[in-house]
Write a protein that holds these residues in place. Structure first.
Motif, PDB file in Angstrom:
ATOM      1  N   LYS A  92      42.791  39.256  44.436  1.00  0.00           N
ATOM      2  CA  LYS A  92      42.005  40.226  45.496  1.00  0.00           C
ATOM      3  C   LYS A  92      41.451  41.285  44.523  1.00  0.00           C
ATOM      4  O   LYS A  92      42.299  41.970  43.880  1.00  0.00           O
ATOM      5  CB  LYS A  92      43.025  40.575  46.144  1.00  0.00           C
ATOM      6  CG  LYS A  92      42.450  41.660  47.424  1.00  0.00           C
ATOM      7  CD  LYS A  92      43.318  41.469  48.584  1.00  0.00           C
ATOM      8  CE  LYS A  92      42.414  42.575  49.450  1.00  0.00           C
ATOM      9  NZ  LYS A  92      41.306  42.446  49.821  1.00  0.00           N
ATOM     10  N   GLN A  93      40.141  41.354  44.691  1.00  0.00           N
ATOM     11  CA  GLN A  93      39.661  42.363  43.913  1.00  0.00           C
ATOM     12  C   GLN A  93      39.759  43.742  44.330  1.00  0.00           C
ATOM     13  O   GLN A  93      40.116  44.161  45.397  1.00  0.00           O
ATOM     14  CB  GLN A  93      38.200  42.369  44.018  1.00  0.00           C
ATOM     15  CG  GLN A  93      37.176  42.763  42.847  1.00  0.00           C
ATOM     16  CD  GLN A  93      35.859  42.422  43.079  1.00  0.00           C
ATOM     17  OE1 GLN A  93      35.303  42.171  44.133  1.00  0.00           O
ATOM     18  NE2 GLN A  93      35.268  41.735  41.923  1.00  0.00           N
ATOM     19  N   LYS A 152      30.494  45.854  40.209  1.00  0.00           N
ATOM     20  CA  LYS A 152      31.732  45.079  40.731  1.00  0.00           C
ATOM     21  C   LYS A 152      32.622  45.017  39.712  1.00  0.00           C
ATOM     22  O   LYS A 152      32.583  44.891  38.491  1.00  0.00           O
ATOM     23  CB  LYS A 152      31.090  43.415  40.879  1.00  0.00           C
ATOM     24  CG  LYS A 152      32.022  42.657  41.608  1.00  0.00           C
ATOM     25  CD  LYS A 152      31.474  41.094  41.446  1.00  0.00           C
ATOM     26  CE  LYS A 152      32.399  40.355  41.869  1.00  0.00           C
ATOM     27  NZ  LYS A 152      32.053  38.941  41.954  1.00  0.00           N
ATOM     28  N   GLN A 160      36.009  44.214  37.522  1.00  0.00           N
ATOM     29  CA  GLN A 160      36.646  43.073  37.068  1.00  0.00           C
ATOM     30  C   GLN A 160      38.100  43.119  37.114  1.00  0.00           C
ATOM     31  O   GLN A 160      38.660  42.264  36.564  1.00  0.00           O
ATOM     32  CB  GLN A 160      36.155  42.853  35.320  1.00  0.00           C
ATOM     33  CG  GLN A 160      34.584  42.448  35.486  1.00  0.00           C
ATOM     34  CD  GLN A 160      34.183  42.472  34.008  1.00  0.00           C
ATOM     35  OE1 GLN A 160      33.375  43.478  33.975  1.00  0.00           O
ATOM     36  NE2 GLN A 160      34.503  41.682  33.533  1.00  0.00           N
ATOM     37  N   GLN A 161      38.678  44.117  37.834  1.00  0.00           N
ATOM     38  CA  GLN A 161      40.023  44.021  37.831  1.00  0.00           C
ATOM     39  C   GLN A 161      40.444  43.891  39.270  1.00  0.00           C
ATOM     40  O   GLN A 161      39.878  43.952  40.122  1.00  0.00           O
ATOM     41  CB  GLN A 161      40.435  45.601  37.454  1.00  0.00           C
ATOM     42  CG  GLN A 161      41.811  45.950  37.440  1.00  0.00           C
ATOM     43  CD  GLN A 161      42.171  47.273  37.053  1.00  0.00           C
ATOM     44  OE1 GLN A 161      41.524  48.240  36.794  1.00  0.00           O
ATOM     45  NE2 GLN A 161      43.569  47.518  36.899  1.00  0.00           N
ATOM     46  N   ALA A 162      41.748  43.123  39.051  1.00  0.00           N
ATOM     47  CA  ALA A 162      42.200  42.513  40.455  1.00  0.00           C
ATOM     48  C   ALA A 162      43.722  42.440  40.569  1.00  0.00           C
ATOM     49  O   ALA A 162      44.306  42.396  39.735  1.00  0.00           O
ATOM     50  CB  ALA A 162      41.370  41.041  40.970  1.00  0.00           C
ATOM     51  N   LYS A 178      33.640  38.417  33.788  1.00  0.00           N
ATOM     52  CA  LYS A 178      32.732  38.886  34.929  1.00  0.00           C
ATOM     53  C   LYS A 178      32.158  37.690  35.760  1.00  0.00           C
ATOM     54  O   LYS A 178      32.089  38.100  37.175  1.00  0.00           O
ATOM     55  CB  LYS A 178      31.560  39.618  34.092  1.00  0.00           C
ATOM     56  CG  LYS A 178      30.619  40.417  35.050  1.00  0.00           C
ATOM     57  CD  LYS A 178      29.886  41.301  33.986  1.00  0.00           C
ATOM     58  CE  LYS A 178      29.165  42.338  34.873  1.00  0.00           C
ATOM     59  NZ  LYS A 178      28.592  43.710  34.179  1.00  0.00           N
ATOM     60  N   ASN A 218      34.184  32.855  44.825  1.00  0.00           N
ATOM     61  CA  ASN A 218      34.458  33.554  45.960  1.00  0.00           C
ATOM     62  C   ASN A 218      34.584  32.841  47.372  1.00  0.00           C
ATOM     63  O   ASN A 218      34.051  32.037  47.552  1.00  0.00           O
ATOM     64  CB  ASN A 218      33.217  34.858  46.049  1.00  0.00           C
ATOM     65  CG  ASN A 218      33.115  35.539  45.051  1.00  0.00           C
ATOM     66  OD1 ASN A 218      34.120  36.030  44.395  1.00  0.00           O
ATOM     67  ND2 ASN A 218      31.764  35.664  44.630  1.00  0.00           N
ATOM     68  N   TYR A 234      38.495  36.979  48.609  1.00  0.00           N
ATOM     69  CA  TYR A 234      39.411  36.385  47.370  1.00  0.00           C
ATOM     70  C   TYR A 234      38.637  35.869  46.391  1.00  0.00           C
ATOM     71  O   TYR A 234      37.498  35.393  46.775  1.00  0.00           O
ATOM     72  CB  TYR A 234      40.536  35.673  47.890  1.00  0.00           C
ATOM     73  CG  TYR A 234      41.376  36.190  48.868  1.00  0.00           C
ATOM     74  CD1 TYR A 234      42.497  36.953  48.634  1.00  0.00           C
ATOM     75  CD2 TYR A 234      41.310  36.000  50.360  1.00  0.00           C
ATOM     76  CE1 TYR A 234      43.179  37.444  49.500  1.00  0.00           C
ATOM     77  CE2 TYR A 234      42.002  36.322  51.167  1.00  0.00           C
ATOM     78  CZ  TYR A 234      43.036  37.119  50.757  1.00  0.00           C
ATOM     79  OH  TYR A 234      43.939  37.694  51.567  1.00  0.00           O
ATOM     80  N   ILE A 235      39.072  35.880  45.073  1.00  0.00           N
ATOM     81  CA  ILE A 235      38.305  35.133  44.134  1.00  0.00           C
ATOM     82  C   ILE A 235      39.416  34.051  43.521  1.00  0.00           C
ATOM     83  O   ILE A 235      40.543  34.650  43.139  1.00  0.00           O
ATOM     84  CB  ILE A 235      38.093  35.987  42.713  1.00  0.00           C
ATOM     85  CG1 ILE A 235      37.068  37.204  43.477  1.00  0.00           C
ATOM     86  CG2 ILE A 235      37.358  35.389  41.814  1.00  0.00           C
ATOM     87  CD1 ILE A 235      37.071  38.379  42.791  1.00  0.00           C
TER      88      ILE A 235
END
Length: 95
Positions: A13-14, A34, A36-38, A68, A73, A81-82
């Motif tokens: 989850k970003q 955007k 890149q931490q989640a 990156k 998605n 979510y990713i």
């Protein structure tokens, strides 16, 4: 409903994008990069993936930095979510 990743996949989850720079400049939504931490939401079982033994090195709740352009998605129940492979995660954030 919940996402259950398979193999060496991880559900992320970003974290929220920064709205101001360190110098205090407020960024409009389209100028925000955007992040890149989640946060890790779910972790697959690992095991043998593509003929190689994979040991999962992240756990639910870990904060991570991922590549990156990695992942898929997914939107589920108004949450985004990713889903990435563990090798798309480049670091854990500790502290």
């Amino acid at each position: 409903m919940k996402l259950v990743p398979l193999g060496d996949r991880v559900v992320l989850k970003q974290l929220e994008a920064e709205e101001t720079t360190k110098s205090g400049i407020v960024l409009p939504g389209n100028a925000q990069e955007k992040p890149q931490q989640a946060e890790v939401i779910a972790v697959g079982p690992g095991g043998v993936v593509d003929g190689n033994e994979v040991k999962m090195e992240v756990a639910i709740g870990d904060k991570v930095i991922y590549s990156k352009y990695a992942g898929t998605n997914v939107k589920l129940e108004d949450e985004e979510y990713i889903i990435v492979r563990q090798n798309d995660i480049v670091a854990k954030v500790e502290g």
